[in-house]
Motif scaffolding. Structure first.
Motif, mmCIF file in Angstrom:
data_model
loop_
_atom_site.group_PDB
_atom_site.id
_atom_site.type_symbol
_atom_site.label_atom_id
_atom_site.label_comp_id
_atom_site.label_asym_id
_atom_site.label_seq_id
_atom_site.Cartn_x
_atom_site.Cartn_y
_atom_site.Cartn_z
ATOM 1 N N UNK A 24 0.832 -1.204 0.000
ATOM 2 C CA UNK A 24 0.000 0.000 0.000
ATOM 3 C C UNK A 24 0.872 1.262 0.000
ATOM 4 N N UNK A 25 1.939 1.246 0.764
ATOM 5 C CA UNK A 25 2.805 2.426 0.818
ATOM 6 C C UNK A 25 3.495 2.651 -0.529
ATOM 7 N N UNK A 26 3.867 1.588 -1.205
ATOM 8 C CA UNK A 26 4.442 1.729 -2.553
ATOM 9 C C UNK A 26 3.371 2.322 -3.476
ATOM 10 N N UNK A 27 2.145 1.796 -3.351
ATOM 11 C CA UNK A 27 1.047 2.288 -4.206
ATOM 12 C C UNK A 27 0.820 3.777 -3.978
ATOM 13 N N UNK A 28 0.973 4.224 -2.716
ATOM 14 C CA UNK A 28 0.754 5.642 -2.394
ATOM 15 C C UNK A 28 2.014 6.491 -2.616
ATOM 16 N N UNK A 29 3.039 5.881 -3.199
ATOM 17 C CA UNK A 29 4.226 6.630 -3.628
ATOM 18 C C UNK A 29 5.173 7.031 -2.513
ATOM 19 N N UNK A 30 5.130 6.328 -1.390
ATOM 20 C CA UNK A 30 6.169 6.512 -0.377
ATOM 21 C C UNK A 30 7.447 5.818 -0.856
ATOM 22 N N UNK A 31 8.574 6.289 -0.324
ATOM 23 C CA UNK A 31 9.787 5.488 -0.388
ATOM 24 C C UNK A 31 9.692 4.501 0.772
ATOM 25 N N UNK A 32 9.760 3.211 0.476
ATOM 26 C CA UNK A 32 9.449 2.196 1.486
ATOM 27 C C UNK A 32 10.709 1.429 1.877
ATOM 28 N N UNK A 33 10.894 1.330 3.193
ATOM 29 C CA UNK A 33 11.999 0.532 3.733
ATOM 30 C C UNK A 33 11.393 -0.570 4.585
ATOM 31 N N UNK A 34 11.792 -1.791 4.334
ATOM 32 C CA UNK A 34 11.243 -2.942 5.056
ATOM 33 C C UNK A 34 12.294 -3.493 6.009
ATOM 34 N N UNK A 35 11.929 -3.592 7.297
ATOM 35 C CA UNK A 35 12.819 -4.289 8.239
ATOM 36 C C UNK A 35 12.546 -5.785 8.112
ATOM 37 N N UNK A 36 13.578 -6.535 7.793
ATOM 38 C CA UNK A 36 13.442 -7.984 7.600
ATOM 39 C C UNK A 36 14.391 -8.672 8.573
#
Ligand code: NAP
Length: 268
Positions: A24-36
């Motif tokens: 959803x954040x990618x869809x809303x055009x945020x720069x997304x960082x995922x903690x894995x």
């Protein structure tokens, strides 16, 4: 700030709700960082997102994750049994990320659970999961950061026509089963991400359930009627006062003081 310039860190990004938050954040055009946590799960993260390897129970692994972030979404869930996992991940993870942020101002969206103020039910007596999630809410409230706390109902029990979202306050639904309310994981992800850019969602705590009707098209209008939490209060507005600070474990009071010490400026 324009969404496209905001970096959001998703804590719990490989989980059942967190991976939808990433999408959803990618869809809303945020720069997304995922903690894995587990490098083997990096493939679960879309290529558009940055991946940072880290474990919320190991504070030394979190500094790269929080570097230059503008927002953090928490959808943690512990896979360690009972009280130990609830304290170390659901609560301790939030504490460690807030401390890693230091004086950096970041918008926070925290997912906990409907019924989180129910201390006497069998589930909380066995796991203390409600108590530890509620304590994580308290850390966020005292952090001085702008926040939204979302307490979803039971995941994915909705009927296909239940697209309308109801935001409730005071945590009055405490049966401990889906009669308390249901909501789709995708709806939770939408609300969490929309809250990051809505002034109307700031300093608000609410239960999130779905009912029959159309999906919302204006999230500001959805958040606007809610009451904000009292400034300086530990609990959500209208929550029952059944967790007195004086009865809390010393380590929890110490954590509240530590997060207060990191406090930047009061949330508006
Ligand atoms: N089921 C319901 O109806 C319902 C309703 C309301 C609220 N909830 C709450 O929702 C939560 C579950 O959400 P979910 O289904 O999205 O959970 P999930 O699928 O189990 O995902 C949990 C996420 O947390 C991550 N995580 C766990 N420990 C970590 C650590 N030490 N460091 C970094 N990341 C860690 C997991 O990483 P890995 O992929 O590496 O494990 C995963 O990404 C529960 O706490 C529950 O109380 C559930």
């Amino acid at each position: 700030m324009a969404v496209s310039r905001m970096t959001v860190l998703v804590i719990g990004a490989t989980g059942s709700v967190g991976h939808l938050v990433v999408e959803e954040a990618i869809r809303q055009d945020f720069t997304v960082r995922a903690l894995v946590r587990n490098p083997g799960k990096t493939r679960k993260v879309p290529a558009e997102a940055q991946v940072v390897i880290g474990d919320v129970t190991r504070p030394e692994t979190l500094s790269d994750a929080v570097d230059c972030v503008d927002a953090v979404v928490f959808t943690l869930g512990s896979d360690v049994a009972g009280k130990v996992g609830a304290e170390s991940v659901d609560y301790g993870g939030v504490r460690n990320v807030l401390c890693a942020l230091g004086k950096r101002t970041a918008r926070i969206a925290l997912m906990t659970a409907i019924g989180v103020t129910n201390r006497t039910g069998a589930y909380n007596r066995a796991t203390e999961a409600h108590d530890w999630k509620r304590r994580s809410e308290r850390l966020v409230r005292v952090s001085g950061l702008p926040y939204t706390i979302v307490r979803p109902g039971w995941f994915d029990y909705n009927r296909p026509d239940q697209h309308r979202l109801l935001l409730l306050q005071g945590d009055k639904c405490q049966s401990g089963d889906p009669s308390d309310g249901v909501v789709a994981r995708r709806q939770i992800a939408e609300v969490l991400v929309h809250s990051l850019i809505s002034d109307r969602a700031t300093r608000k705590t609410f239960e999130l359930v779905a009912t029959t009707g159309p999906a919302p098209d204006d999230f500001d209008a959805l958040f606007a009627p809610l009451e904000p939490d009292q400034l300086g209060a530990l609990d959500g507005v209208h929550d029952m006062p059944n967790m007195p600070l004086n009865d809390e474990p010393q380590r929890v009071r110490d954590d509240l003081n530590a997060v207060l010490a990191h406090k930047s400026s009061p949330a508006s």
